[in-house]
Design a protein around this motif. Structure first.
Motif, PDB file in Angstrom:
ATOM      1  N   PHE A  31      87.391  -9.655  38.341  1.00 25.34           N
ATOM      2  CA  PHE A  31      87.378  -8.223  38.645  1.00 25.34           C
ATOM      3  C   PHE A  31      86.047  -7.568  38.304  1.00 25.34           C
ATOM      4  O   PHE A  31      85.792  -6.422  38.693  1.00 25.34           O
ATOM      5  N   ASP A  32      85.164  -8.292  37.578  1.00 23.47           N
ATOM      6  CA  ASP A  32      83.898  -7.692  37.153  1.00 23.47           C
ATOM      7  C   ASP A  32      83.035  -8.807  36.595  1.00 23.47           C
ATOM      8  O   ASP A  32      83.443  -9.970  36.529  1.00 23.47           O
ATOM      9  N   THR A  33      81.824  -8.454  36.181  1.00 21.69           N
ATOM     10  CA  THR A  33      80.975  -9.369  35.430  1.00 21.69           C
ATOM     11  C   THR A  33      80.612  -8.711  34.115  1.00 21.69           C
ATOM     12  O   THR A  33      80.544  -7.486  34.011  1.00 21.69           O
ATOM     13  N   ASN A  34      80.376  -9.529  33.092  1.00 10.94           N
ATOM     14  CA  ASN A  34      79.963  -8.965  31.812  1.00 10.94           C
ATOM     15  C   ASN A  34      78.459  -8.726  31.804  1.00 10.94           C
ATOM     16  O   ASN A  34      77.776  -8.968  32.811  1.00 10.94           O
ATOM     17  N   ARG A  35      77.923  -8.258  30.698  1.00 10.36           N
ATOM     18  CA  ARG A  35      76.507  -7.872  30.672  1.00 10.36           C
ATOM     19  C   ARG A  35      75.574  -9.063  30.833  1.00 10.36           C
ATOM     20  O   ARG A  35      74.371  -8.878  31.102  1.00 10.36           O
ATOM     21  N   LEU A  36      76.099 -10.277  30.701  1.00  8.57           N
ATOM     22  CA  LEU A  36      75.287 -11.468  30.929  1.00  8.57           C
ATOM     23  C   LEU A  36      75.450 -12.001  32.345  1.00  8.57           C
ATOM     24  O   LEU A  36      74.911 -13.057  32.680  1.00  8.57           O
ATOM     25  N   GLY A  37      76.221 -11.263  33.161  1.00  9.52           N
ATOM     26  CA  GLY A  37      76.419 -11.666  34.537  1.00  9.52           C
ATOM     27  C   GLY A  37      77.512 -12.702  34.737  1.00  9.52           C
ATOM     28  O   GLY A  37      77.675 -13.232  35.849  1.00  9.52           O
ATOM     29  N   ARG A  38      78.274 -13.000  33.701  1.00 12.67           N
ATOM     30  CA  ARG A  38      79.348 -13.980  33.821  1.00 12.67           C
ATOM     31  C   ARG A  38      80.600 -13.296  34.353  1.00 12.67           C
ATOM     32  O   ARG A  38      80.850 -12.114  34.071  1.00 12.67           O
ATOM     33  N   PRO A  39      81.439 -14.022  35.111  1.00 16.95           N
ATOM     34  CA  PRO A  39      82.648 -13.410  35.674  1.00 16.95           C
ATOM     35  C   PRO A  39      83.645 -13.026  34.590  1.00 16.95           C
ATOM     36  O   PRO A  39      83.795 -13.715  33.585  1.00 16.95           O
ATOM     37  N   MET A  40      84.328 -11.921  34.811  1.00 19.35           N
ATOM     38  CA  MET A  40      85.418 -11.468  33.942  1.00 19.35           C
ATOM     39  C   MET A  40      86.711 -11.552  34.746  1.00 19.35           C
ATOM     40  O   MET A  40      86.767 -11.111  35.899  1.00 19.35           O
ATOM     41  N   TRP A  41      87.753 -12.094  34.111  1.00 19.60           N
ATOM     42  CA  TRP A  41      89.022 -12.333  34.787  1.00 19.60           C
ATOM     43  C   TRP A  41      90.115 -11.444  34.198  1.00 19.60           C
ATOM     44  O   TRP A  41      90.083 -11.085  33.025  1.00 19.60           O
ATOM     45  N   GLY A  42      91.083 -11.118  35.009  1.00 23.20           N
ATOM     46  CA  GLY A  42      92.226 -10.360  34.534  1.00 23.20           C
ATOM     47  C   GLY A  42      93.279 -10.228  35.631  1.00 23.20           C
ATOM     48  O   GLY A  42      92.986 -10.482  36.814  1.00 23.20           O
ATOM     49  N   PRO A  43      94.512  -9.860  35.287  1.00 18.76           N
ATOM     50  CA  PRO A  43      94.965  -9.541  33.937  1.00 18.76           C
ATOM     51  C   PRO A  43      95.061 -10.787  33.068  1.00 18.76           C
ATOM     52  O   PRO A  43      95.191 -11.899  33.580  1.00 18.76           O
TER      53      PRO A  43
ATOM     54  N   HIS B 252      98.086  -4.467  32.300  1.00 18.89           N
ATOM     55  CA  HIS B 252      99.031  -5.579  32.172  1.00 18.89           C
ATOM     56  C   HIS B 252     100.229  -5.052  31.393  1.00 18.89           C
ATOM     57  O   HIS B 252     100.149  -4.856  30.189  1.00 18.89           O
ATOM     58  N   ASP B 253     101.350  -4.773  32.074  1.00 19.93           N
ATOM     59  CA  ASP B 253     102.496  -4.148  31.403  1.00 19.93           C
ATOM     60  C   ASP B 253     103.344  -5.145  30.617  1.00 19.93           C
ATOM     61  O   ASP B 253     104.353  -4.773  30.015  1.00 19.93           O
ATOM     62  N   GLY B 254     102.909  -6.416  30.586  1.00 18.04           N
ATOM     63  CA  GLY B 254     103.592  -7.402  29.746  1.00 18.04           C
ATOM     64  C   GLY B 254     102.927  -7.616  28.410  1.00 18.04           C
ATOM     65  O   GLY B 254     103.282  -8.544  27.681  1.00 18.04           O
ATOM     66  N   THR B 255     101.958  -6.762  28.049  1.00 18.19           N
ATOM     67  CA  THR B 255     101.309  -6.867  26.746  1.00 18.19           C
ATOM     68  C   THR B 255     101.924  -5.858  25.793  1.00 18.19           C
ATOM     69  O   THR B 255     102.382  -4.788  26.196  1.00 18.19           O
ATOM     70  N   ASP B 256     101.904  -6.203  24.488  1.00 13.03           N
ATOM     71  CA  ASP B 256     102.499  -5.343  23.450  1.00 13.03           C
ATOM     72  C   ASP B 256     103.872  -4.853  23.903  1.00 13.03           C
ATOM     73  O   ASP B 256     104.194  -3.670  23.820  1.00 13.03           O
TER      74      ASP B 256
END
Length: 651
Positions: free
Chosen positions: A341-353, A384-388
């Motif tokens: 869904f995005d990349t972090n500040r190092l350009g690596r992929p970010m996954w979710g949920p 993610h409504d399955g957290t907490d």
């Protein structure tokens, strides 16, 4: 495989022993061709490259280097191999891991010829060790499930942690004395499961033990293929099965395992997940021929490492057939598969949920055909409504019948701080950082007058909730006892006798506003009945933040008494009506004699709690290297990992 070795003590890993071992290994290597001999890797340089950024500037739950240094090399090896440091050590050789362990602990590593197995030097796994206590000399008695028992996480699968028939009276608690103590490898462990004369327990060394519950002698030891810390459950098997009784646990090969409870022989093993960063922590629960296995992870720690691709893990519950190990169904805490869904500040992929780990034992509601779980936080910014959340799943199909999220957008990983040694947060930190207020304890299904029921749930926020299981988890009442923290609030478990709910509060990272101790609430409406705060100035053999009054270890109750262990190593019994401390025992300040003729220390008390059965009380002391050692570093078990058994007058 099963170890059946002569009765002998496990040698203490003393500095002299390590020196002698180094000389032997050095002489053996010297006999080889000189061009095969190489100096050991530079442990200091490897530590500075892989570990120093966090451990030299430790905050939050990260142990400081001086805490790590007080533990044996085997503890460091285990962490680098399958613990929180595994991502940072993924590409390291065995020799390099050994070099880091030697540097941190101040021990000497001999020259090596090529790569080595660190176990060959320090033997962190039970497979390389003689039996930890004398082998039982008498034939094993039958396993009788109708005998005195604490079978699994709780005496019943409703997880109230209440022993109705303890075999001792509250009036005799002042006469409790240590009867025997069992010291063995592994920095974390499951709690003791008691079935009549049998005691079963697991360890992060990979060993699963069957002991005599009265004497502590070893009936058998099973060498699992990886670390295990889940508590075990024992059941009878149908006629024609390969064993009369099976016991179940999960290990860090990402598998559920069944053993013959009488012999320790493996009956089946089933891999239940293949997620990166997966860890198995919660005790499996058995009901009506099904084994319910919770899936958790260590991704919060792994994602602090900027090289970790964050975060694809999602929690789940798996149901297996108890006889065959066949997977019947698997349900994730989010039905949505993670995607970039995005990349972090190092350009690596970010996954979710991502997230929603389940790190406690599932709870059974036989009347409604449901199994309940509490879930952990999210790791990334994708909702993610399955957290907490508390989730109710159909036992037959795994279908989610309902879920109640108690805190939304609790997105958290370690390392999201700025300070000495860290100029900016870890690259994988969520943009919207949550407080890490997971539900780490098993929901308690409690009967009320008039055929009503409540689900009693504790959260790391310090909140206690009563939910209505007949109304899809609608909140009936809630009470906040303390401010909570990333290590609780309410951590591993509460106990209920039907009238009072007994709550251990950690607040170890909550600062001066924290309220560590034990509290009692009225089950029907949550009214505070009594409070028993921990001492404000605990005295410990160890120093630093872990010398604390936190009650994070699961608490347990019996008629008239509540038992709770604390971070300061003190094991206490409280009067159930008033909260007055009526008995205590210091498990960590002084070495104690353990089976096998050695001495060992207990330490910080956390994780799986006391178990009560057959007139005895059992509890583990020592957790994940937090208590370290003192001047007694030559004592086996100085890092604290001792199972203690108490009885009236020690008889």
């Amino acid at each position: 495989m099963i170890q059946r070795l002569p009765s002998r003590a496990r040698a203490a890993i003393a500095p002299a022993t390590l020196t002698a071992l180094a000389l032997v290994l050095g002489a053996s290597l010297a006999a080889q061709a000189s061009d095969n001999i190489a100096p050991p890797p530079d442990g200091e340089a490897l530590y500075n490259e892989r570990c120093a950024a966090c451990h030299d500037n430790a905050v939050d739950r990260t142990p400081a280097r001086d805490v790590l240094a007080k533990n044996p090399p085997s503890f460091i090896i285990a962490s680098l191999t399958n613990g929180a440091m595994a991502p940072m050590a993924d590409d390291l050789s065995g020799a390099e891991k050994a070099a880091i362990a030697a540097y941190i602990t101040g021990t000497k590593l001999p020259p090596v010829a090529g790569d080595i197995d660190p176990n060959s030097i320090w033997g962190p796994s039970a497979a390389n060790m003689p039996l930890d206590a004398p082998k039982c000399e008498t034939p094993a008695p039958p396993i009788k499930l109708n005998a005195a028992a604490w079978n699994g996480w709780s005496p019943t699968s409703r997880n109230a942690r209440y022993q109705e028939k303890p075999g001792l009276k509250a009036a005799d608690v002042s006469r409790l004395k240590l009867k025997w103590a069992f010291n063995y490898p592994g920095a974390k462990n499951g709690q003791a499961t008691i079935v009549g004369d049998w005691l079963f327990t697991t360890s992060m060394s990979g060993a699963v033990y069957a002991l005599d519950a009265k004497t502590g002698c070893v009936r058998w030891r099973h060498e699992a293929e990886a670390a295990t810390r889940s508590s075990v459950t024992v059941i009878p098997l149908p006629a024609g099965s390969p064993a009369s009784h099976a016991l179940f646990f999960s290990d860090w090969t990402k598998a559920a395992v069944a053993l013959d409870a009488r012999t320790g022989k493996q009956l089946w093993k089933t891999k239940v997940d293949d997620s990166a960063g997966l860890q198995m922590t919660g005790a499996p629960t058995v009901h009506d021929g099904k084994l319910f296995v919770p899936i958790s992870s260590g991704v919060e720690a792994f994602a602090e490492y900027d090289g970790w691709e964050c975060c694809k893990f999602r929690g789940s519950l798996v149901a297996l057939d108890v006889v065959s190990g066949k997977v019947l169904w698997k349900t994730y805490t989010t039905a949505v598969e993670p995607k970039v869904f995005d990349t972090n500040r190092l350009g690596r992929p970010m996954w979710g949920p991502s997230g929603g780990a389940i790190w406690s034992a599932p709870t059974i509601d036989a009347k409604r055909g449901l199994v309940y779980v509490g879930t952990s936080n999210s790791y990334t910014d994708v909702p993610h409504d399955g957290t907490d959340a508390v989730m109710a799943l159909d036992m037959a199909t795994g279908e989610v019948r309902w879920k109640h999220q108690l805190l939304a957008n609790d997105n958290y990983i370690n390392g999201c701080w700025v300070g000495p040694g860290r100029r900016e947060p870890a690259a994988n930190c969520p943009k919207n950082l949550g407080p890490d207020f997971s539900i780490g304890n098993s929901p308690i299904l409690q009967d009320l007058p008039g055929a009503k029921q409540l689900l009693l749930v504790g959260q790391k926020s310090g909140h206690v909730y009563a939910l209505d299981p007949a109304a899809e988890g609608k909140i009936v009442w809630k009470r906040r006892i303390g401010p909570g923290s990333a290590l609780g609030g309410i951590e591993f478990g509460m106990a209920s006798d039907g009238q009072r709910l007994y709550v251990g509060v950690s607040d170890v990272l909550a600062g001066p506003e924290g309220k560590p101790g034990v509290y009692a609430l009225r089950v029907t409406d949550g009214e505070l009945l009594w409070s028993a705060p921990s001492p404000a100035d605990p005295k410990c053999r160890w120093e630093g933040r872990w010398c604390h009054g936190a009650v994070s270890q699961a608490v347990s109750a019996m008629p008239g008494l509540v038992f709770a262990g604390a971070y300061d190593g003190i094991f206490r019994a409280y009067d159930a009506r008033s909260g007055k401390v009526v008995w205590s025992y210091d498990t960590g300040s002084q070495p104690i004699a353990v089976l096998g003729g050695r001495q060992a220390y207990g330490g910080v008390m956390d994780g799986g709690g006391p178990t009560i059965a057959g007139g005895m009380v059992y509890v583990h002391s020592g957790y994940a290297g937090r208590s370290g050692a003192s001047a007694g570093r030559d004592l086996t078990g100085a890092d604290g990992n001792v199972l203690m058994a108490f009885s009236i007058d020690g008889k």
